[in-house]
Design a protein around this motif. Structure first.
Motif, mmCIF file in Angstrom:
data_model
loop_
_atom_site.group_PDB
_atom_site.id
_atom_site.type_symbol
_atom_site.label_atom_id
_atom_site.label_comp_id
_atom_site.label_asym_id
_atom_site.label_seq_id
_atom_site.Cartn_x
_atom_site.Cartn_y
_atom_site.Cartn_z
ATOM 1 N N LEU A 15 0.806 -1.222 0.000
ATOM 2 C CA LEU A 15 0.000 0.000 0.000
ATOM 3 C C LEU A 15 0.838 1.270 0.000
ATOM 4 O O LEU A 15 0.455 2.263 -0.626
ATOM 5 C CB LEU A 15 -0.914 0.017 1.230
ATOM 6 C CG LEU A 15 -2.067 -0.982 1.249
ATOM 7 C CD1 LEU A 15 -2.752 -0.957 2.611
ATOM 8 C CD2 LEU A 15 -3.069 -0.677 0.144
ATOM 9 N N LEU A 16 1.958 1.256 0.703
ATOM 10 C CA LEU A 16 2.662 2.511 0.977
ATOM 11 C C LEU A 16 4.005 2.662 0.262
ATOM 12 O O LEU A 16 4.614 3.725 0.325
ATOM 13 C CB LEU A 16 2.882 2.664 2.487
ATOM 14 C CG LEU A 16 1.617 2.801 3.335
ATOM 15 C CD1 LEU A 16 1.977 2.913 4.811
ATOM 16 C CD2 LEU A 16 0.785 4.004 2.912
ATOM 17 N N SER A 17 4.477 1.634 -0.416
ATOM 18 C CA SER A 17 5.784 1.723 -1.067
ATOM 19 C C SER A 17 5.689 2.368 -2.444
ATOM 20 O O SER A 17 4.709 2.199 -3.158
ATOM 21 C CB SER A 17 6.396 0.326 -1.204
ATOM 22 O OG SER A 17 6.590 -0.273 0.061
ATOM 23 N N PHE A 18 6.725 3.099 -2.804
ATOM 24 C CA PHE A 18 6.822 3.711 -4.132
ATOM 25 C C PHE A 18 8.285 4.027 -4.375
ATOM 26 O O PHE A 18 9.132 3.863 -3.489
ATOM 27 C CB PHE A 18 5.965 4.971 -4.231
ATOM 28 C CG PHE A 18 6.310 6.045 -3.241
ATOM 29 C CD1 PHE A 18 7.049 7.152 -3.625
ATOM 30 C CD2 PHE A 18 5.891 5.960 -1.910
ATOM 31 C CE1 PHE A 18 7.366 8.157 -2.715
ATOM 32 C CE2 PHE A 18 6.214 6.952 -0.988
ATOM 33 C CZ PHE A 18 6.946 8.054 -1.394
ATOM 34 N N GLY A 19 8.622 4.461 -5.579
ATOM 35 C CA GLY A 19 10.024 4.745 -5.799
ATOM 36 C C GLY A 19 10.373 5.037 -7.236
ATOM 37 O O GLY A 19 9.530 5.391 -8.063
ATOM 38 N N SER A 20 11.658 4.890 -7.528
ATOM 39 C CA SER A 20 12.228 5.143 -8.845
ATOM 40 C C SER A 20 13.040 3.921 -9.240
ATOM 41 O O SER A 20 13.050 2.903 -8.538
ATOM 42 C CB SER A 20 13.133 6.385 -8.782
ATOM 43 O OG SER A 20 14.220 6.145 -7.893
ATOM 44 N N LYS A 21 13.742 4.025 -10.341
ATOM 45 C CA LYS A 21 14.591 2.916 -10.780
ATOM 46 C C LYS A 21 15.673 2.628 -9.750
ATOM 47 O O LYS A 21 16.044 1.476 -9.511
ATOM 48 C CB LYS A 21 15.222 3.243 -12.134
ATOM 49 C CG LYS A 21 16.041 2.101 -12.725
ATOM 50 C CD LYS A 21 16.555 2.451 -14.100
ATOM 51 C CE LYS A 21 17.361 1.301 -14.706
ATOM 52 N NZ LYS A 21 17.862 1.631 -16.059
ATOM 53 N N GLY A 50 23.194 12.312 -4.312
ATOM 54 C CA GLY A 50 21.896 12.719 -4.837
ATOM 55 C C GLY A 50 20.721 11.922 -4.310
ATOM 56 O O GLY A 50 19.607 12.041 -4.822
ATOM 57 N N ILE A 51 20.942 11.126 -3.259
ATOM 58 C CA ILE A 51 19.878 10.248 -2.760
ATOM 59 C C ILE A 51 18.774 11.051 -2.082
ATOM 60 O O ILE A 51 17.585 10.812 -2.328
ATOM 61 C CB ILE A 51 20.465 9.188 -1.813
ATOM 62 C CG1 ILE A 51 21.336 8.215 -2.617
ATOM 63 C CG2 ILE A 51 19.354 8.429 -1.090
ATOM 64 C CD1 ILE A 51 22.099 7.211 -1.763
ATOM 65 N N CYS A 52 19.137 12.006 -1.228
ATOM 66 C CA CYS A 52 18.104 12.798 -0.560
ATOM 67 C C CYS A 52 17.292 13.608 -1.571
ATOM 68 O O CYS A 52 16.064 13.718 -1.449
ATOM 69 C CB CYS A 52 18.735 13.736 0.472
ATOM 70 S SG CYS A 52 19.191 12.919 2.013
ATOM 71 N N THR A 53 17.956 14.169 -2.574
ATOM 72 C CA THR A 53 17.247 14.945 -3.591
ATOM 73 C C THR A 53 16.259 14.067 -4.344
ATOM 74 O O THR A 53 15.102 14.453 -4.562
ATOM 75 C CB THR A 53 18.257 15.566 -4.580
ATOM 76 O OG1 THR A 53 19.178 16.384 -3.854
ATOM 77 C CG2 THR A 53 17.537 16.408 -5.619
ATOM 78 N N GLU A 54 16.690 12.875 -4.723
ATOM 79 C CA GLU A 54 15.806 11.967 -5.459
ATOM 80 C C GLU A 54 14.641 11.499 -4.587
ATOM 81 O O GLU A 54 13.497 11.444 -5.036
ATOM 82 C CB GLU A 54 16.612 10.762 -5.947
ATOM 83 C CG GLU A 54 15.839 9.823 -6.856
ATOM 84 C CD GLU A 54 16.715 8.746 -7.464
ATOM 85 O OE1 GLU A 54 16.159 7.721 -7.909
ATOM 86 O OE2 GLU A 54 17.953 8.923 -7.514
ATOM 87 N N ALA A 55 14.938 11.190 -3.333
ATOM 88 C CA ALA A 55 13.879 10.743 -2.423
ATOM 89 C C ALA A 55 12.870 11.856 -2.156
ATOM 90 O O ALA A 55 11.654 11.615 -2.120
ATOM 91 C CB ALA A 55 14.492 10.248 -1.108
ATOM 92 N N ARG A 64 17.591 -0.015 -4.424
ATOM 93 C CA ARG A 64 17.049 -1.223 -5.053
ATOM 94 C C ARG A 64 18.157 -2.216 -5.421
ATOM 95 O O ARG A 64 17.982 -3.430 -5.316
ATOM 96 C CB ARG A 64 16.252 -0.856 -6.303
ATOM 97 C CG ARG A 64 14.925 -0.151 -6.028
ATOM 98 C CD ARG A 64 14.129 -0.048 -7.309
ATOM 99 N NE ARG A 64 12.937 0.761 -7.198
ATOM 100 C CZ ARG A 64 11.733 0.296 -6.830
ATOM 101 N NH1 ARG A 64 11.595 -0.966 -6.509
ATOM 102 N NH2 ARG A 64 10.692 1.110 -6.780
ATOM 103 N N GLU A 65 19.284 -1.709 -5.861
ATOM 104 C CA GLU A 65 20.360 -2.583 -6.343
ATOM 105 C C GLU A 65 20.840 -3.542 -5.263
ATOM 106 O O GLU A 65 21.169 -4.706 -5.535
ATOM 107 C CB GLU A 65 21.523 -1.741 -6.856
ATOM 108 C CG GLU A 65 22.651 -2.560 -7.464
ATOM 109 C CD GLU A 65 23.775 -1.701 -8.018
ATOM 110 O OE1 GLU A 65 24.655 -2.259 -8.689
ATOM 111 O OE2 GLU A 65 23.771 -0.474 -7.783
ATOM 112 N N THR A 66 20.868 -3.060 -4.026
ATOM 113 C CA THR A 66 21.374 -3.877 -2.920
ATOM 114 C C THR A 66 20.290 -4.281 -1.928
ATOM 115 O O THR A 66 20.550 -5.086 -1.028
ATOM 116 C CB THR A 66 22.458 -3.110 -2.154
ATOM 117 O OG1 THR A 66 21.895 -1.892 -1.637
ATOM 118 C CG2 THR A 66 23.636 -2.776 -3.075
ATOM 119 N N ASP A 67 19.093 -3.715 -2.072
ATOM 120 C CA ASP A 67 17.991 -3.909 -1.115
ATOM 121 C C ASP A 67 18.410 -3.478 0.290
ATOM 122 O O ASP A 67 17.982 -4.052 1.286
ATOM 123 C CB ASP A 67 17.514 -5.360 -1.120
ATOM 124 C CG ASP A 67 16.145 -5.508 -0.447
ATOM 125 O OD1 ASP A 67 15.327 -4.572 -0.561
ATOM 126 O OD2 ASP A 67 15.896 -6.551 0.199
#
Length: 281
Positions: free
Chosen positions: A108-114, A212-217, A172-175
């Motif tokens: 229900l609550l997960s979302f994201g990018s590549k 760039g992780i915080c910016t993308e998130a 995602r690459e490393t979970d």
């Protein structure tokens, strides 16, 4: 979110009733009826179990169409799923599903990018949270004290992060969990927010700075706010001695309000100055 995720978060793709319907497998339909009868303590006949999924076109069980209070509530409120409801983590109607279907809340609550997945925090994340949060260069930059033990980190997950608007940032690459982001209860402090205006906060472990992780998130969070809520603005801020956090906000459309403040409720020097920024639709 894929359309086979039901209003309650159950993945209909793995539902035996849907599989039996899609494949015409009568033996599976009969076996599922027996199983569900035993689980629910009421007779569920095989002929009841013709269903192609809660939110897809096609036939549905009479329970889904006529009896499911979760589906009815979502429709009444105009939500595609319970994940759009701020009360989902405390709702007594959907609580039995979330209790017995561990993946439902993530669905229900997960979302994201590549590159990134934003998902709810799990109690099993306590050790990795402590690994980052014990670092004296991480928490104090965002106004919270370094964690002193795994138990403290577990308590934070269960009592601070346990809501519908706080997410673990996962590569995602490393979970692997690398940080946190959210708005609302877990981020509340003494910023000059407007009425009903949520406060945004975020951080990543030191080894993931400057990637760039915080910016993308944050961009992902704003997209979710725009597409799944009626929130009109968000407020945030950064200590003036941590300008990198301000650049993250500005890249995502936050604009300095011209205000500065202090926040005695945050960890550390109560006179430490915070620069205030706001995002608006």
């Amino acid at each position: 979110m894929k359309t086979l995720i039901a209003c309650c978060g159950i993945d209909c793709e793995n539902c035996d009733a849907r599989i039996a319907t899609a494949t015409g497998n009568e033996a599976l339909r009969i076996a599922t009826a027996r199983k569900w009868t035993a689980m629910n303590g009421i007779e569920i006949k095989p002929e009841y179990l013709h269903c192609m999924g809660c939110r897809t076109e096609g036939v549905k069980t009479y329970y889904c169409t006529d009896m499911c209070q979760i589906r009815a509530c979502a429709a009444r409120r105009g939500y595609a799923t319970c994940g759009e409801c701020a009360e989902v983590m405390t709702c007594p109607t959907v609580e039995p599903i979330l209790k017995h279907q561990p993946d439902a809340i993530d669905n229900l609550l997960s979302f994201g990018s590549k590159r990134l997945l934003l998902r709810p925090w799990h109690e099993s994340d306590a050790e990795i949270l402590y690994y980052y949060a014990m670092d004296e260069e991480v928490g104090p930059r965002a106004g919270w004290a370094p964690h002193q033990s795994v138990d403290e980190s577990r308590d934070v997950i269960n009592n601070v992060f346990h809501n519908a608007t706080t997410w673990a940032i996962v590569l995602r690459e490393t979970d692997k969990v690398v940080g946190a982001i959210g708005y609302g209860p877990s981020c509340d402090c003494d910023l000059p927010a407007r009425p009903d205006e949520p406060t945004v906060g975020y951080w990543v472990g030191k080894e993931y700075w400057n990637q760039g992780i915080c910016t993308e998130a944050l961009a992902l969070l704003i997209d979710r706010v725009v597409n799944h809520t009626g929130i009109k603005s968000l407020v945030s801020g950064h200590y003036v001695d941590n300008p990198a956090s301000g650049r993250v906000m500005e890249k995502c459309g936050f604009v300095a309000t011209g205000e500065c403040c202090t926040s005695p409720s945050l960890y550390g020097d109560s006179n430490r100055v915070i620069r205030v920024l706001r995002w608006e639709r």
